[in-house]
Design an enzyme around this catalytic site. Structure first.
Site, mmCIF file in Angstrom:
data_model
loop_
_atom_site.group_PDB
_atom_site.id
_atom_site.type_symbol
_atom_site.label_atom_id
_atom_site.label_comp_id
_atom_site.label_asym_id
_atom_site.label_seq_id
_atom_site.Cartn_x
_atom_site.Cartn_y
_atom_site.Cartn_z
ATOM 1 N N HIS A 39 -81.130 34.965 -34.365
ATOM 2 C CA HIS A 39 -80.016 34.258 -34.256
ATOM 3 C C HIS A 39 -78.913 34.885 -35.013
ATOM 4 O O HIS A 39 -78.632 34.784 -36.164
ATOM 5 C CB HIS A 39 -80.072 32.874 -34.951
ATOM 6 C CG HIS A 39 -78.930 31.673 -34.571
ATOM 7 N ND1 HIS A 39 -79.218 30.617 -34.293
ATOM 8 C CD2 HIS A 39 -77.639 31.787 -34.571
ATOM 9 C CE1 HIS A 39 -78.067 29.989 -34.068
ATOM 10 N NE2 HIS A 39 -77.053 30.923 -34.365
ATOM 11 N N HIS A 78 -74.652 36.246 -34.214
ATOM 12 C CA HIS A 78 -73.797 36.527 -33.314
ATOM 13 C C HIS A 78 -72.935 37.784 -34.041
ATOM 14 O O HIS A 78 -72.401 37.934 -34.871
ATOM 15 C CB HIS A 78 -72.340 35.491 -33.702
ATOM 16 C CG HIS A 78 -72.842 34.037 -33.255
ATOM 17 N ND1 HIS A 78 -72.877 33.415 -31.993
ATOM 18 C CD2 HIS A 78 -73.953 33.308 -33.931
ATOM 19 C CE1 HIS A 78 -73.459 32.455 -31.815
ATOM 20 N NE2 HIS A 78 -74.257 32.110 -32.909
ATOM 21 N N GLU A 120 -76.845 21.266 -34.408
ATOM 22 C CA GLU A 120 -76.288 21.796 -35.515
ATOM 23 C C GLU A 120 -75.357 20.575 -36.088
ATOM 24 O O GLU A 120 -75.669 20.206 -37.201
ATOM 25 C CB GLU A 120 -75.740 23.024 -35.338
ATOM 26 C CG GLU A 120 -74.928 23.602 -36.603
ATOM 27 C CD GLU A 120 -74.058 24.769 -36.390
ATOM 28 O OE1 GLU A 120 -73.652 25.329 -37.311
ATOM 29 O OE2 GLU A 120 -73.809 25.102 -35.173
ATOM 30 N N ASP A 180 -76.781 33.982 -38.417
ATOM 31 C CA ASP A 180 -75.896 33.318 -37.804
ATOM 32 C C ASP A 180 -74.596 34.191 -37.862
ATOM 33 O O ASP A 180 -74.458 35.235 -37.048
ATOM 34 C CB ASP A 180 -75.578 32.048 -38.377
ATOM 35 C CG ASP A 180 -74.994 31.158 -37.345
ATOM 36 O OD1 ASP A 180 -74.635 31.547 -36.122
ATOM 37 O OD2 ASP A 180 -74.598 29.895 -37.652
ATOM 38 N N ASP A 181 -73.805 34.196 -38.802
ATOM 39 C CA ASP A 181 -72.499 34.881 -38.811
ATOM 40 C C ASP A 181 -72.240 35.395 -40.374
ATOM 41 O O ASP A 181 -71.520 34.994 -40.989
ATOM 42 C CB ASP A 181 -71.096 33.762 -38.345
ATOM 43 C CG ASP A 181 -71.196 33.577 -36.943
ATOM 44 O OD1 ASP A 181 -70.944 34.372 -36.126
ATOM 45 O OD2 ASP A 181 -71.823 32.379 -36.839
#
Length: 337
Positions: A16, A18, A199, A277-278
């Site tokens: 996961h 981005h 989320e 994630d980010d």
């Protein structure tokens, strides 16, 4: 072997991530200068100060602004390559990476420019680091399903480079069912479906993603734990859940990592994994996420090992590659004990 050393040294997959969320302030400023893009920030420190969020939408506002510096094939290569160099240093051997073409095509950047720059970097990482990868193209859920269909049409001409389709961006008010038809077409075209669900959105969004999008992996999924029947369903299915601890903390999904549901997921039999994630925006890459949640929850050696093993089990590698990756992981654990 202590937990910090175990986390640092064990082979891992990240499921996961981005790629636009790996844009570090230094690279943002460099690309802005190279492409003559004016940002509302004078310095790298100004950008860092903007990375203070109270919710998902606050983050997305800054996130989409950062994208404005990505214009050319070489920009997307540089973005992905910077991430992949970090993954090589953190003993990540397989990555499954989201990209948001609609965030670029809406600015006049062609789909092919985005994809070619990314695939150049992932091909080089396989050659130079032995890192395998799969790309997952996300639809932006705050946009219409019709716009998603347009993006899917581009992807259909690039099937050899795109493994799956996902669903991200603002969750509240944009249930998975909004994209039922485009996901059906994507599945018919051979793309593997996944979706961000649960989320900020309610447990019913996870159920919708399962029943109406027929996803094969749940991204985030925290709020599924509010529904015991749903938890059992997920556990019984063996479906992986991609958990992002530092993201959850930064976006106030779980304000205190001591309250994070990761251990509850493991105890319930869910194939939970740890991801970043980010990471540029949320304060850490994959090893940082392992370390933070391990410290906050007091995770054991066995639980860290389970999370690492789950990262390969939950991947979309083909069966042979997955068996080899798990065997390599188990061999590492045996030698580390």
């Amino acid at each position: 072997m202590n937990l910090a050393r175990l986390i640092a040294d064990m082979p891992k997959a990240e499921l996961h991530l981005h790629i636009e969320g790996t844009l570090e302030p230094e690279l943002m400023m460099q690309l802005a200068s190279r492409n003559q893009v004016t940002l509302p920030y004078a310095t790298v420190e100004d950008i860092r100060q903007a990375y203070e969020f109270n919710c998902l939408q606050d983050f997305l506002d800054v996130y989409y602004l950062g994208m404005s510096v990505l214009l050319k094939r070489e920009d997307f290569f540089d973005l992905a390559w910077a991430y992949l160099e970090k993954m090589a240093a953190q003993n990540v051997t397989h990555v499954e990476v989201f990209f948001d073409p609609q965030g670029h095509t809406s600015r006049g950047v062609s789909f092919d420019t985005v994809l070619s720059g990314l695939t150049d970097a992932f091909d080089k990482a396989r050659r130079d680091f032995g890192i395998s990868s799969k790309l997952i193209m996300c639809f932006l859920r705050h946009l219409s399903e019709e716009e998603a269909f347009d993006t899917l049409e581009h992807a259909c001409s690039c099937k050899s480079h795109i493994h799956g389709v996902g669903l991200d961006s603002s969750e509240n008010g944009h249930p998975p069912s909004k994209f039922r038809r485009v996901f059906a077409e994507a599945r018919d075209q051979g793309f593997t479906p996944v979706a961000h669900a649960g989320e900020e959105g309610p447990p019913s969004y996870v159920t919708e993603a399962l029943d109406e999008l027929h996803i094969e992996r749940i991204d985030h999924g925290n709020r599924a734990l509010e529904d015991p029947a749903l938890v059992k369903r997920i556990a019984d299915s063996g479906m992986a859940m991609t958990v992002c601890p530092l993201s959850n903390k930064r976006l106030q999904v779980v304000p205190d990592l001591a309250d994070h549901p990761l251990r509850l997921m493991l105890n319930a039999g869910i194939c939970a994994t740890v991801n970043s994630d980010d990471p540029s925006y949320f304060g850490g890459y994959v090893n940082d996420n392992y370390l933070a949640v391990a410290d906050a929850l007091g995770l054991t050696h066995a639980e860290i090992v389970q999370l690492g093993r789950n990262s390969f089990i939950g991947s979309f590698m083909n069966d042979a590659d997955k068996r080899a990756a798990v065997a390599h992981f188990d061999d590492f654990v045996d030698k580390a004990n």
